[in-house]
Design an enzyme around this catalytic site. Structure first.
Site, PDB file in Angstrom:
ATOM      1  N   CYS A   1       1.047   8.026   9.615  1.00  0.00           N
ATOM      2  CA  CYS A   1       0.668   8.435   8.203  1.00  0.00           C
ATOM      3  C   CYS A   1       1.496   9.796   7.859  1.00  0.00           C
ATOM      4  O   CYS A   1       1.256  10.565   7.037  1.00  0.00           O
ATOM      5  CB  CYS A   1      -0.788   8.665   7.871  1.00  0.00           C
ATOM      6  SG  CYS A   1      -1.747   7.221   8.013  1.00  0.00           S
TER       7      CYS A   1
ATOM      8  N   GLY B   1       1.755   5.336   1.169  1.00  0.00           N
ATOM      9  CA  GLY B   1       1.642   5.988   2.524  1.00  0.00           C
ATOM     10  C   GLY B   1       2.808   5.760   3.395  1.00  0.00           C
ATOM     11  O   GLY B   1       3.913   5.114   3.167  1.00  0.00           O
TER      12      GLY B   1
ATOM     13  N   ILE C   1       3.918   5.157   7.900  1.00  0.00           N
ATOM     14  CA  ILE C   1       3.679   4.020   8.697  1.00  0.00           C
ATOM     15  C   ILE C   1       2.527   4.446   9.539  1.00  0.00           C
ATOM     16  O   ILE C   1       2.071   5.621   9.709  1.00  0.00           O
ATOM     17  CB  ILE C   1       4.889   4.191   9.864  1.00  0.00           C
ATOM     18  CG1 ILE C   1       4.839   3.027  10.549  1.00  0.00           C
ATOM     19  CG2 ILE C   1       4.752   5.515  10.752  1.00  0.00           C
ATOM     20  CD1 ILE C   1       6.035   2.651  11.760  1.00  0.00           C
TER      21      ILE C   1
ATOM     22  N   GLY D   1      -5.970   3.416   2.529  1.00  0.00           N
ATOM     23  CA  GLY D   1      -4.941   3.170   1.534  1.00  0.00           C
ATOM     24  C   GLY D   1      -5.265   1.998   0.364  1.00  0.00           C
ATOM     25  O   GLY D   1      -5.522   1.027   1.038  1.00  0.00           O
TER      26      GLY D   1
ATOM     27  N   HIS E   1      -2.000  -1.670  12.642  1.00  0.00           N
ATOM     28  CA  HIS E   1      -3.243  -2.488  12.535  1.00  0.00           C
ATOM     29  C   HIS E   1      -3.230  -3.423  13.580  1.00  0.00           C
ATOM     30  O   HIS E   1      -2.037  -3.762  14.002  1.00  0.00           O
ATOM     31  CB  HIS E   1      -3.177  -3.180  11.261  1.00  0.00           C
ATOM     32  CG  HIS E   1      -3.188  -2.490  10.243  1.00  0.00           C
ATOM     33  ND1 HIS E   1      -4.396  -1.359   9.947  1.00  0.00           N
ATOM     34  CD2 HIS E   1      -2.608  -2.153   8.864  1.00  0.00           C
ATOM     35  CE1 HIS E   1      -4.208  -0.659   8.875  1.00  0.00           C
ATOM     36  NE2 HIS E   1      -3.129  -1.085   8.166  1.00  0.00           N
TER      37      HIS E   1
ATOM     38  N   ARG F   1       0.716  -1.183  -0.110  1.00  0.00           N
ATOM     39  CA  ARG F   1      -0.167   0.159  -0.006  1.00  0.00           C
ATOM     40  C   ARG F   1       0.827   1.395   0.118  1.00  0.00           C
ATOM     41  O   ARG F   1       2.044   1.118   0.194  1.00  0.00           O
ATOM     42  CB  ARG F   1      -0.949  -0.217   1.190  1.00  0.00           C
ATOM     43  CG  ARG F   1      -0.406   0.259   2.331  1.00  0.00           C
ATOM     44  CD  ARG F   1      -1.000   0.740   3.824  1.00  0.00           C
ATOM     45  NE  ARG F   1      -0.318   0.743   5.010  1.00  0.00           N
ATOM     46  CZ  ARG F   1       0.384   1.849   5.215  1.00  0.00           C
ATOM     47  NH1 ARG F   1       0.682   2.926   4.245  1.00  0.00           N
ATOM     48  NH2 ARG F   1       1.417   1.978   6.315  1.00  0.00           N
TER      49      ARG F   1
END
Length: 344
Positions: free
Chosen positions: A277, A181, A183, A248, A186, A179
């Protein structure tokens, strides 16, 4: 635990088509789009549209119900591999459909009889699978604790080994992802949705696709009485300081993967360890925190999310186990063993 019944989506409405041009990306946000689009993107900024506005709702050109599957405690790297297998599967099936259509068209052009049982017969037309989204799928996931970095921050552009070790010592994995962007985190208490969708049947541009993901999150929050918005930064926010969801996406030949992450009752301390982000001076929040209600969790949010997503994308939802049990079994086998054979 069984989930409550999923409400049906709203009545179909007409769609507006949009043209696309090539996309060049230089961004430090959580967005990453790879196919054609009509965006100009600036670093750490929202997308500036240069084309027609997205339609209010998506018309449903006889699309099949959209299957979903909920996967809990799924390691991030295994989910990434699963998504790529499902994307490859979609592309393979699309190629087969295109071949059958070409065969049917060639048979019709030369006036072959429908009684001809040969490979080029006109009867092939009756066997051509429809472009009805029947191979689409939404993965609903709770990951094990993981910090992920985007593809523009991989390898030499990634964080130092020392920083990666520090994050791992917090009890989380560190993964460099496909993806876009910078860091983010999750983990448990966060609803991650990975739609594996073919955008071709709805003629949906990538710009509009991401906009609808935002609207789906906003609609989900509204179901809990939480007003969410978009700002000049990516994702979905409570205000310009508190972010509740990240987006993302990755698109390969019109097939989507990756997606969105909505904080339900996530342990927000994980976010305090990073500049999520790349947005300095911003906070991360969750539905549970905004409502001061610890009972809000991923399983209570899923039905609301499916309702919001279904209404926004104009798709009815159905459990994958009810429509394609063989595919569900193949997914579960891959998750447990890593054997991808049944998904190929």
């Amino acid at each position: 635990m069984a989930l409550p019944p999923i409400p049906s989506s709203s009545t179909p409405r007409p769609i507006a088509t949009t043209k696309t041009i090539s996309l060049d990306i230089t961004t430090k946000t959580c967005y990453f789009i790879t196919p054609s689009s009509i965006w100009n993107i600036k670093a750490n900024s929202r997308i500036e549209t240069t084309g027609a506005a997205c339609p209010t709702t998506i018309a449903r050109p006889r699309l099949s119900p959209l299957p979903f599957i909920y996967l809990r405690n799924l390691p991030y790297e295994r989910s990434s591999a699963l998504q790529q297998l499902l994307v490859d599967r979609q592309l393979r099936l699309r190629k087969e459909r295109e071949y059958l259509r070409a065969q049917a068209g060639a048979a019709g052009a030369v006036g072959e009889s429908a009684d001809d049982s040969g490979p080029g017969s006109a009867g092939v037309a009756t066997n051509v699978p429809k472009e009805d989204g029947s191979e689409d799928l939404v993965l609903l996931v709770e990951h094990t604790p993981t910090y992920t970095n985007g593809r523009r921050n991989r390898g030499a552009q990634g964080i130092s080994d020392h920083e990666a070790l520090r994050l791992q010592n917090l009890g989380a994995d560190y993964v460099e992802s496909l993806r876009g962007g910078e860091i983010t985190f999750h983990g448990p208490g966060q609803l991650v949705a990975y739609p594996i969708l073919d955008l071709k049947p709805t003629k949906l541009s990538v710009r509009c696709y991401v906009s609808y993901l935002e609207k789906s999150i906003i609609a989900t929050c509204a179901e809990f009485g939480v007003k969410a918005i978009t700002t000049e930064n990516t994702g979905v926010w409570i205000n310009d300081q508190r972010k509740i969801a990240a987006i993302g996406v990755h698109v390969q030949r019109y097939i989507t993967s990756h997606g969105l992450a909505l904080n339900c009752n996530t342990d927000l301390e994980f976010f305090n360890q990073i500049v999520a982000c790349g947005l300095t001076g911003k906070e991360t929040t969750s539905l549970s925190k905004e409502l001061s209600d610890p009972s809000v969790n991923v399983q209570t949010v899923i039905p609301k999310f499916l309702k919001g997503f279904g209404a926004t994308f104009n798709r009815d939802f159905v459990a994958l186990s009810e429509t394609r049990p063989g595919l569900e079994m193949a997914i579960q086998e891959f998750i447990q063993t890593g054997n991808p054979d049944k998904l190929r």
